[in-house]
Motif scaffolding. Structure first.
Motif, PDB file in Angstrom:
ATOM      1  N   LEU A  29     -73.262 -26.465   2.758  1.00  0.00           N
ATOM      2  CA  LEU A  29     -73.502 -27.884   2.540  1.00  0.00           C
ATOM      3  C   LEU A  29     -72.265 -28.696   2.926  1.00  0.00           C
ATOM      4  CD1 LEU A  29     -75.859 -29.493   1.845  1.00  0.00           C
ATOM      5  CD2 LEU A  29     -75.220 -29.473  -0.562  1.00  0.00           C
ATOM      6  N   GLN A  30     -71.095 -28.115   2.707  1.00  0.00           N
ATOM      7  CA  GLN A  30     -69.855 -28.792   3.104  1.00  0.00           C
ATOM      8  C   GLN A  30     -69.865 -29.111   4.600  1.00  0.00           C
ATOM      9  OE1 GLN A  30     -66.172 -26.967   1.793  1.00  0.00           O
ATOM     10  NE2 GLN A  30     -67.088 -26.379  -0.169  1.00  0.00           N
ATOM     11  N   VAL A  31     -70.343 -28.147   5.391  1.00  0.00           N
ATOM     12  CA  VAL A  31     -70.397 -28.355   6.841  1.00  0.00           C
ATOM     13  C   VAL A  31     -71.323 -29.524   7.163  1.00  0.00           C
ATOM     14  CG1 VAL A  31     -71.017 -27.336   9.071  1.00  0.00           C
ATOM     15  CG2 VAL A  31     -69.992 -25.916   7.287  1.00  0.00           C
ATOM     16  N   LYS A  32     -72.482 -29.532   6.518  1.00  0.00           N
ATOM     17  CA  LYS A  32     -73.464 -30.588   6.792  1.00  0.00           C
ATOM     18  C   LYS A  32     -72.955 -31.956   6.357  1.00  0.00           C
ATOM     19  CE  LYS A  32     -77.385 -27.583   6.981  1.00  0.00           C
ATOM     20  NZ  LYS A  32     -78.418 -26.872   6.248  1.00  0.00           N
ATOM     21  N   LEU A  33     -72.276 -31.959   5.217  1.00  0.00           N
ATOM     22  CA  LEU A  33     -71.739 -33.233   4.735  1.00  0.00           C
ATOM     23  C   LEU A  33     -70.654 -33.731   5.692  1.00  0.00           C
ATOM     24  CD1 LEU A  33     -71.489 -35.463   2.630  1.00  0.00           C
ATOM     25  CD2 LEU A  33     -69.870 -34.038   1.381  1.00  0.00           C
ATOM     26  N   LEU A  34     -69.826 -32.805   6.146  1.00  0.00           N
ATOM     27  CA  LEU A  34     -68.753 -33.175   7.075  1.00  0.00           C
ATOM     28  C   LEU A  34     -69.329 -33.875   8.297  1.00  0.00           C
ATOM     29  CD1 LEU A  34     -65.752 -33.073   7.896  1.00  0.00           C
ATOM     30  CD2 LEU A  34     -66.228 -30.879   8.996  1.00  0.00           C
ATOM     31  N   ARG A  35     -70.378 -33.297   8.839  1.00  0.00           N
ATOM     32  CA  ARG A  35     -70.990 -33.898  10.028  1.00  0.00           C
ATOM     33  C   ARG A  35     -71.545 -35.291   9.708  1.00  0.00           C
ATOM     34  NH1 ARG A  35     -76.652 -33.221  12.076  1.00  0.00           N
ATOM     35  NH2 ARG A  35     -76.676 -34.738  13.760  1.00  0.00           N
ATOM     36  N   ALA A  36     -72.228 -35.390   8.580  1.00  0.00           N
ATOM     37  CA  ALA A  36     -72.799 -36.690   8.205  1.00  0.00           C
ATOM     38  C   ALA A  36     -71.701 -37.740   8.071  1.00  0.00           C
ATOM     39  CB  ALA A  36     -73.577 -36.555   6.900  1.00  0.00           C
ATOM     40  N   LEU A  37     -70.548 -37.315   7.540  1.00  0.00           N
ATOM     41  CA  LEU A  37     -69.455 -38.264   7.355  1.00  0.00           C
ATOM     42  C   LEU A  37     -68.816 -38.647   8.683  1.00  0.00           C
ATOM     43  CD1 LEU A  37     -67.605 -36.876   4.200  1.00  0.00           C
ATOM     44  CD2 LEU A  37     -69.107 -38.851   4.368  1.00  0.00           C
ATOM     45  N   ALA A  61     -56.515 -24.576  -0.560  1.00  0.00           N
ATOM     46  CA  ALA A  61     -55.571 -23.466  -0.401  1.00  0.00           C
ATOM     47  C   ALA A  61     -56.240 -22.131  -0.729  1.00  0.00           C
ATOM     48  CB  ALA A  61     -54.352 -23.685  -1.295  1.00  0.00           C
ATOM     49  N   ALA A  62     -57.142 -22.158  -1.711  1.00  0.00           N
ATOM     50  CA  ALA A  62     -57.824 -20.920  -2.115  1.00  0.00           C
ATOM     51  C   ALA A  62     -58.988 -20.597  -1.183  1.00  0.00           C
ATOM     52  CB  ALA A  62     -58.333 -21.057  -3.557  1.00  0.00           C
ATOM     53  N   GLY A  63     -59.294 -21.491  -0.271  1.00  0.00           N
ATOM     54  CA  GLY A  63     -60.331 -21.224   0.720  1.00  0.00           C
ATOM     55  C   GLY A  63     -61.746 -21.558   0.268  1.00  0.00           C
ATOM     56  N   SER A  64     -61.899 -22.203  -0.880  1.00  0.00           N
ATOM     57  CA  SER A  64     -63.260 -22.500  -1.318  1.00  0.00           C
ATOM     58  C   SER A  64     -63.685 -23.930  -0.980  1.00  0.00           C
ATOM     59  CB  SER A  64     -63.434 -22.217  -2.806  1.00  0.00           C
ATOM     60  OG  SER A  64     -62.574 -23.042  -3.542  1.00  0.00           O
ATOM     61  N   PHE A  65     -62.777 -24.719  -0.434  1.00  0.00           N
ATOM     62  CA  PHE A  65     -63.173 -26.050   0.025  1.00  0.00           C
ATOM     63  C   PHE A  65     -62.613 -26.271   1.419  1.00  0.00           C
ATOM     64  CE2 PHE A  65     -63.655 -30.644   0.109  1.00  0.00           C
ATOM     65  CZ  PHE A  65     -64.846 -30.822  -0.575  1.00  0.00           C
ATOM     66  N   ARG A  66     -63.455 -26.740   2.338  1.00  0.00           N
ATOM     67  CA  ARG A  66     -63.047 -26.903   3.731  1.00  0.00           C
ATOM     68  C   ARG A  66     -61.929 -27.924   3.861  1.00  0.00           C
ATOM     69  NH1 ARG A  66     -66.729 -25.196   7.837  1.00  0.00           N
ATOM     70  NH2 ARG A  66     -65.400 -26.426   9.218  1.00  0.00           N
ATOM     71  N   GLU A  67     -60.919 -27.523   4.628  1.00  0.00           N
ATOM     72  CA  GLU A  67     -59.781 -28.409   4.802  1.00  0.00           C
ATOM     73  C   GLU A  67     -60.185 -29.687   5.542  1.00  0.00           C
ATOM     74  OE1 GLU A  67     -56.532 -26.614   6.866  1.00  0.00           O
ATOM     75  OE2 GLU A  67     -55.082 -27.963   5.908  1.00  0.00           O
ATOM     76  N   ASP A  68     -61.011 -29.524   6.613  1.00  0.00           N
ATOM     77  CA  ASP A  68     -61.400 -30.718   7.390  1.00  0.00           C
ATOM     78  C   ASP A  68     -62.212 -31.699   6.546  1.00  0.00           C
ATOM     79  OD1 ASP A  68     -63.441 -28.900   7.294  1.00  0.00           O
ATOM     80  OD2 ASP A  68     -63.688 -28.695   9.474  1.00  0.00           O
ATOM     81  N   LEU A  69     -63.067 -31.178   5.668  1.00  0.00           N
ATOM     82  CA  LEU A  69     -63.843 -32.056   4.789  1.00  0.00           C
ATOM     83  C   LEU A  69     -62.921 -32.756   3.792  1.00  0.00           C
ATOM     84  CD1 LEU A  69     -66.490 -33.226   3.775  1.00  0.00           C
ATOM     85  CD2 LEU A  69     -66.829 -31.169   2.401  1.00  0.00           C
ATOM     86  N   TYR A  70     -61.959 -32.003   3.302  1.00  0.00           N
ATOM     87  CA  TYR A  70     -60.989 -32.582   2.367  1.00  0.00           C
ATOM     88  C   TYR A  70     -60.306 -33.790   2.994  1.00  0.00           C
ATOM     89  CZ  TYR A  70     -56.686 -32.991  -0.374  1.00  0.00           C
ATOM     90  OH  TYR A  70     -55.636 -33.463  -1.108  1.00  0.00           O
ATOM     91  N   TYR A  71     -59.843 -33.659   4.243  1.00  0.00           N
ATOM     92  CA  TYR A  71     -59.153 -34.778   4.887  1.00  0.00           C
ATOM     93  C   TYR A  71     -60.107 -35.937   5.161  1.00  0.00           C
ATOM     94  CZ  TYR A  71     -54.956 -32.023   5.110  1.00  0.00           C
ATOM     95  OH  TYR A  71     -53.848 -31.300   4.749  1.00  0.00           O
TER      96      TYR A  71
END
Ligand SMILES: Nc1ncnc2c1ncn2[C@@H]1O[C@H](COP(=O)(O)OP(=O)(O)OP(=O)(O)O)[C@@H](O)[C@H]1O
Ligand SMILES: [Mg+2]
Length: 439
Positions: A234-242, A275-285
């Motif tokens: 879902l993170q990937v999909k949200l990233l694209r939508a954003l 840092a722990a790898g459970s949240f996408r860095e690109d989405l975070y930014y």
């Protein structure tokens, strides 16, 4: 009448009819309207109504015929400030007029003072007088105007949702919708459909086609709460939508474009999740374009009295319930792990236990808050708006404690000095000075 008002320094414009008066009211902002009630065309009541509607603070005086008290009452209901009955002396009119003007002056002064206070200590329903909150209000004021993505972080109960709403309601998007979606409250499988919508038959149970929250928030604001719990897909999909501001409904391949401002919130440390790898860095930014960090309540204790007063007024409306000195000390000393929400709940409970008493006491507070700091801890002092005279203030405390020590020892200075942990000679010195100050 116009002549004599001019003599007194008023600027007067005359109208021959109600119609002309309405015309003039359209053109100029008058402070006062004086009108007869019975006029040939549009009557005085209509003139008053129009004047008051256009200038809510206007002073409107009605002149009524002999014995038509009912008309006067009617006019006052329609917004007139006062009336004079014919026949009248000019001085009577002046008296009524000046009284009405004075009332208006007081009312606007009060409104001004109130608005000053309210504005200074709040932003769209978020209260705060502490330095960090004042800085926050300035930041909110700026970011509300933009459409940048915002990431609100802070412990539970610090007001992340109120902040998101305040940003929306102070932004140009306020005429459109504020749509909230709590990402942790919905099962993963449904979250995607909730966010992007779905078409009929997209999954078992998808009986119809439905708009997602993103679409609902078009031109408005989408609040993604607890965004840290989202799955990797879902993170990937949200990233694209954003990034693209476009997406497809679940089970559909037609692309939908939206104009949405996104505000995300989380009480977990997203940087650590990255840092722990459970949240996408690109989405975070993507989300963290404008970070807003809400400080925990224990780091802005100056806000506690303001919030206490606000919540007491909320839960005991119309009565002047306040916290006792000791209760306030306990409230100020407590650490509030649940922050403002916990304080709000504590005040609701206190009002219920207080059962109409005007003063909330320590016993009305939840057990964990009830710990009063020991007696030698400084008392809670409400710091006046325009400051206070420190030496004089300290002197009043000193005098009070000395008097109480002497009361307790029935005037025995040796024992009073012992109680105060000072030498007898020091006490005598102080007493001399106090007596001097009393004169
Ligand atoms: N500064 C404030 N002034 C007035 N009310 C506040 C303030 N901060 C929080 N509140 C109130 O406290 C309660 C909790 O606020 P909110 O729901 O925004 O917290 P939150 O940060 O989203 O918490 P959580 O992480 O648990 O969801 C709400 O009732 C809100 O109205
Ligand atoms: Mg919340």
């Amino acid at each position: 009448m116009a002549e004599r008002l001019r003599e007194r320094g008023y600027e007067v414009v005359e109208a021959d009819s109600g119609e002309q008066a309405l015309d003039l009211l359209e053109q100029f902002a008058f402070d006062i309207v004086i009108t007869d009630l019975r006029l040939p065309g549009i009557d005085g009541g209509r003139v008053i109504e129009a004047a008051v509607e256009r200038y809510p603070g206007i002073v409107a005086i009605v002149i009524t015929g002999y014995g038509t008290v009912k008309d006067a009452v009617d006019a006052i209901k329609r917004g007139a400030s006062d009336f004079v009955a014919k026949p009248f002396q000019f001085d009577e009119l002046m008296h009524v007029l000046e009284k009405a003007l004075e009332q208006r002056r007081l009312a606007s002064e009060n409104a001004y003072l109130r608005s000053q206070l309210e504005e200074r200590y709040q932003f769209g329903g978020i209260l705060g007088r502490s330095r960090p909150m004042q800085d926050l209000f300035n930041l909110l004021d700026m970011v509300a105007r933009s459409s940048s993505t915002i990431l609100v972080t802070g412990e539970t109960g610090t007001g992340k949702e109120v902040v998101a709403r305040a940003i929306h309601h102070n932004s140009p998007r306020r005429v459109h919708r504020f749509v909230a979606l709590n990402c942790s409250a919905i099962p993963e499988t449904l979250l995607e459909a909730e966010l992007f919508g779905h078409v009929r038959g997209a999954f078992t149970g998808a009986v119809g086609t439905r708009q997602g929250r993103l679409e609902q928030a078009h031109k408005g604001t989408l609040f993604l709460d607890e965004v840290g719990t989202m799955s990797a897909t879902l993170q990937v999909k949200l990233l694209r939508a954003l990034q693209e501001r476009e997406f497809e409904r679940v089970g559909d391949n037609q692309t939908i474009k939206v104009d949405v401002r996104v505000i995300a919130a989380t009480n977990s440390d997203l940087a650590r999740l990255v840092a722990a790898g459970s949240f996408r860095e690109d989405l975070y930014y993507r989300l963290n374009v404008i970070p807003i960090q809400l400080p925990p309540l224990r780091e802005r204790r100056d806000d506690i009295p303001l919030l206490v007063q606000h919540f007491l007024a909320k839960f005991a409306p119309g009565s002047a319930v306040h916290a006792s000195q000791t209760a306030m000390r306990a409230l100020m000393a407590y650490d509030w792990p649940g922050n403002v929400r916990q304080l709000e709940n504590a005040m609701e409970r206190a009002v219920a236990l207080g059962a109409g008493r005007p003063e909330i006491d320590v016993a009305d507070l939840p057990p964990e808050v009830r710990v009063v700091p020991d007696a030698s801890a400084p008392p809670y002092v409400e710091f006046p708006e325009d400051g206070l005279d420190l030496p004089r203030y300290l002197a009043t405390i000193e005098r009070d404690l000395i008097h109480r020590a002497l009361d307790r020892t029935r005037g025995n200075r040796n024992r009073a000095a012992d109680l105060l942990h000072i030498k007898r000679t020091t006490l005598v010195e102080k007493l001399k000075r106090l007596v001097g100050a009393d004169r």
